[in-house]
Write a protein that holds these residues in place. Sequence first.
Motif, short mmCIF file in Angstrom:
data_model
loop_
_atom_site.label_atom_id
_atom_site.label_comp_id
_atom_site.label_asym_id
_atom_site.label_seq_id
_atom_site.Cartn_x
_atom_site.Cartn_y
_atom_site.Cartn_z
N THR A 5 0.86 -1.18 0.00
CA THR A 5 0.00 0.00 0.00
C THR A 5 0.90 1.22 0.00
N HIS A 12 -4.85 6.10 -0.07
CA HIS A 12 -4.01 4.91 -0.02
C HIS A 12 -4.31 4.02 -1.22
N LYS A 14 -3.55 0.40 -3.10
CA LYS A 14 -3.09 -0.97 -2.90
C LYS A 14 -2.72 -1.57 -4.25
N VAL A 28 -7.97 2.32 -1.57
CA VAL A 28 -8.59 1.70 -0.41
C VAL A 28 -8.99 2.81 0.55
N ASP A 29 -10.26 2.85 0.87
CA ASP A 29 -10.75 3.89 1.77
C ASP A 29 -10.56 3.52 3.23
N SER A 30 -10.07 2.32 3.46
CA SER A 30 -9.80 1.91 4.83
C SER A 30 -8.48 2.53 5.27
N GLU A 31 -8.13 2.29 6.46
CA GLU A 31 -6.88 2.83 6.99
C GLU A 31 -5.74 1.82 6.84
N ASP A 32 -5.62 1.20 5.68
CA ASP A 32 -4.49 0.32 5.43
C ASP A 32 -3.20 1.08 5.70
N LYS A 33 -2.28 0.45 6.40
CA LYS A 33 -1.01 1.09 6.68
C LYS A 33 -0.17 1.16 5.40
#
Length: 157
Positions: A5, A12, A14, A28-33
Amino acid sequence: MESCTINSPLGHTKIIGNDEGVSSISIVDSEDKISETIPEPLQKCAEQLMAYFENSLKVFDLKLNPKGTEFQKKVWKQLETIPYGKTMSYLELSKQLGDAKAIRAVASANGKNPLWIIVPCHRVIGRDGSLTGYAGGLHRKQWLLNHESQNKQQSLF
């Protein structure tokens, strides 16, 4: 498959792939590091994406390996022919693929494109010039089209 990512101006991003090629690039709208290291098979892709965002790359040169039906792959291959800074309507795309009546199927395949930016589905617009569906959100589609515009609006302040 390996993944990483990276950070981009649109969020972010991926990247998934292996030695056979890049199979997926998505927001990715999540908080993937953000990945601390980028796997070797994905390094060229990450570098080219960053160069694109820095306005120093207009044409990607990557080994791609998207998963999809033969029809989807045919549509995605045609998307790659739309030049940087240009747009095309879904109807024009359908005609180029040999069947103007296949517009809904072409639009559906366009929406399932797994290779964000690299296969430029953001360059496909409505026949009337309107922004139509975009998996990453219309605000991102508008940003990408503005980014590629040769007549960029300069801020006065």
